[in-house]
Design a protein around this motif. Structure first.
Motif, PDB file in Angstrom:
ATOM      1  N   ARG A 129      36.097  48.282  34.684  1.00 10.18           N
ATOM      2  CA  ARG A 129      36.184  46.652  34.782  1.00 10.18           C
ATOM      3  C   ARG A 129      34.522  47.108  35.183  1.00 10.18           C
ATOM      4  N   SER A 184      39.519  37.403  31.330  1.00 10.54           N
ATOM      5  CA  SER A 184      39.230  35.445  31.428  1.00 10.54           C
ATOM      6  C   SER A 184      38.704  35.413  32.727  1.00 10.54           C
ATOM      7  N   THR A 185      38.056  36.281  33.462  1.00 12.23           N
ATOM      8  CA  THR A 185      37.450  36.234  34.728  1.00 12.23           C
ATOM      9  C   THR A 185      35.691  36.695  34.795  1.00 12.23           C
ATOM     10  N   VAL A 237      33.742  35.529  45.808  1.00 12.50           N
ATOM     11  CA  VAL A 237      35.149  35.810  45.185  1.00 12.50           C
ATOM     12  C   VAL A 237      36.280  36.613  46.068  1.00 12.50           C
ATOM     13  N   PRO A 238      36.769  36.496  46.759  1.00  8.81           N
ATOM     14  CA  PRO A 238      37.786  37.516  47.942  1.00  8.81           C
ATOM     15  C   PRO A 238      38.748  38.496  46.519  1.00  8.81           C
ATOM     16  N   ASP A 239      38.167  39.768  46.732  1.00  7.42           N
ATOM     17  CA  ASP A 239      38.775  41.205  46.583  1.00  7.42           C
ATOM     18  C   ASP A 239      38.225  41.608  45.223  1.00  7.42           C
ATOM     19  N   LEU A 240      36.952  40.348  44.204  1.00  8.33           N
ATOM     20  CA  LEU A 240      36.878  40.846  43.126  1.00  8.33           C
ATOM     21  C   LEU A 240      35.965  42.052  43.207  1.00  8.33           C
ATOM     22  N   ALA A 259      36.545  44.537  44.749  1.00 11.10           N
ATOM     23  CA  ALA A 259      37.965  45.555  44.767  1.00 11.10           C
ATOM     24  C   ALA A 259      38.734  46.259  43.633  1.00 11.10           C
ATOM     25  N   TYR A 260      38.781  44.925  43.362  1.00 11.62           N
ATOM     26  CA  TYR A 260      39.223  44.873  41.411  1.00 11.62           C
ATOM     27  C   TYR A 260      38.789  45.616  41.142  1.00 11.62           C
ATOM     28  N   ASN A 271      47.007  36.571  35.135  1.00 12.02           N
ATOM     29  CA  ASN A 271      45.396  37.315  34.289  1.00 12.02           C
ATOM     30  C   ASN A 271      45.449  38.061  34.372  1.00 12.02           C
ATOM     31  N   PHE A 331      42.507  39.796  37.115  1.00 11.97           N
ATOM     32  CA  PHE A 331      41.870  39.584  37.842  1.00 11.97           C
ATOM     33  C   PHE A 331      43.998  39.363  38.483  1.00 11.97           C
ATOM     34  N   PHE A 346      45.587  42.476  39.191  1.00 11.14           N
ATOM     35  CA  PHE A 346      45.426  43.124  40.921  1.00 11.14           C
ATOM     36  C   PHE A 346      45.396  42.632  42.073  1.00 11.14           C
ATOM     37  N   LYS A 347      45.459  41.853  42.035  1.00  7.23           N
ATOM     38  CA  LYS A 347      45.353  40.729  43.157  1.00  7.23           C
ATOM     39  C   LYS A 347      47.821  40.853  43.724  1.00  7.23           C
TER      40      LYS A 347
END
Lengths: 229, 134
Positions: free
Chosen positions: A102, A139-140, A205-208, A210-211, B103, B105, B108-109
């Motif tokens: 990603r 869509s992120t 942004v939290p977790d972004l 790691a994403y 979505n 993301f 994932f969360k």
């Protein structure tokens, strides 16, 4: 719109008009124009025909007629971007050594390819070009307002042209090879310059982070045509 | 096993096929052995085959073929929407819709959250096992 013009002589049936030729003469008022101009219908003065310049015939003609190709003034445009792919979008790369990664989309280059970056520290993807066809737009979105990408274009990513060396001994070849394998420091600095503001935006942004560090894969039960990306 | 949900005037049903898939409708009249006249606040009153309807437990008090206003008023009085969303069937549908709209993301969360929860549960279980062993 202008109001519909009133026809003086409507067609009753195809080929048959309402008013006769003599009546039409009267209707159009040609008699009045003639009367105004002393019995004659006014005519524009005849224009003198432009003098024809005789071109000198060439002495030599080519033996065969060569066909000239048609002129083509078409200017190619960069590929149309899908609505889901806008600067700052997180993309999923589908092919190549970074498949499943990603990645953040920065801008579209003039060749139509997309300029992306991992960021490098997060997932190992450097500043790179990728084709829109091999990418899923999620869509992120990430905020890339702090990133300056104006200096990157297709030439930056082109293969470096090597100067042709004359046929040398094998020892020469080995020495050259070792020089070229490392990335020039300038490119590393460019990567850092682009990634620094991006990393800041990611932290907000939290977790972004790691994403972006994780790879995408299809698991059991996931149907790509039903998934919302 | 007697039947509990009957086709009757005022029975609320879920459409399970066709254009209006997923809508809650009220049976307003029965046309013949196979078809009913159904109506809902957000659709034009129309006929529907019983095969396209899944009957629910909810029933409202209306006369045969009420006017739209009367139907809407009766649905509000009986709180069809509220009852549906509280029922287990209704809640399941809501969860399904939410999962389908997630979505990449979000998925994932969700995965991270599931792993964390499983970790906490495992820790507690390990603690309890230790207590029993000692």
């Amino acid at each position: 719109m202008a109001p519909k013009q009133k026809t003086r002589n409507p067609e009753l049936i195809p080929g048959v008009r309402k008013v006769s030729r003599s009546k039409m003469y009267h209707k159009r008022g040609l008699w009045a124009i003639k009367a105004k101009n002393g019995g004659k219908f006014p005519v524009h003065a005849k224009q003198e025909a432009a003098a024809v310049v005789e071109e000198k015939k060439p002495k030599f003609y080519p033996a065969d007629d060569i066909k000239k190709p048609l002129s083509n003034k078409r200017k190619p445009k960069p590929t149309k971007l899908r609505a889901s792919v806008t600067p700052g979008t997180v993309l999923i790369i589908l092919t190549g050594r970074f498949k499943g990664k990603r990645v953040v989309f920065l801008k579209q280059l003039t060749s139509g390819l997309l300029l992306i970056t991992g960021p490098y520290k997060v997932n190992g993807v450097p500043l790179r070009r990728v084709n829109q066809a091999y990418v899923i737009g999620t869509s992120t979105k990430v905020d890339i307002s702090g990133v300056d990408v104006s200096k990157f274009d297709d030439k930056y990513f082109g293969k470096q042209v090597e100067k042709k060396k004359k046929k040398g001994e094998t020892e020469f070849f080995e020495a050259d090879k070792q020089e070229k394998n490392t990335l020039p420091a300038e490119k590393k600095d460019d990567q850092k310059a682009v990634d620094a503001p991006l990393l800041k935006a990611l932290e907000s942004v939290p977790d972004l982070k790691a994403y972006l560090g994780a790879r995408f894969s299809l698991k059991a039960g996931m149907k790509p045509h039903e998934l919302v990306f | 096993m007697p039947f509990k949900r009957f086709v009757e005037i005022g029975r609320v049903a879920l459409v399970n096929y066709g254009e209006d898939y997923g809508k809650l409708v009220v049976i307003v009249d029965v046309i013949d052995q196979n078809r009913a006249l159904v109506d809902s606040p957000d659709m034009v009153r129309s006929q529907m085959n019983f095969k396209r309807l899944s009957l629910t437990d909810i029933k409202i008090d209306i006369k045969r073929v009420p006017k739209k206003k009367a139907l809407v008023a009766a649905m509000e009085a009986a709180d069809v929407k509220g009852k549906w969303e509280k029922s287990s069937w209704g809640r399941k549908l809501i969860v399904q819709k939410r999962r389908a709209s997630l979505n990449d993301f979000d998925r994932f969360k969700l995965m991270i959250a599931k792993i964390k929860k499983a970790g906490v549960v495992r820790q507690e279980l390990a603690k309890l096992k230790k207590e029993i062993a000692s």
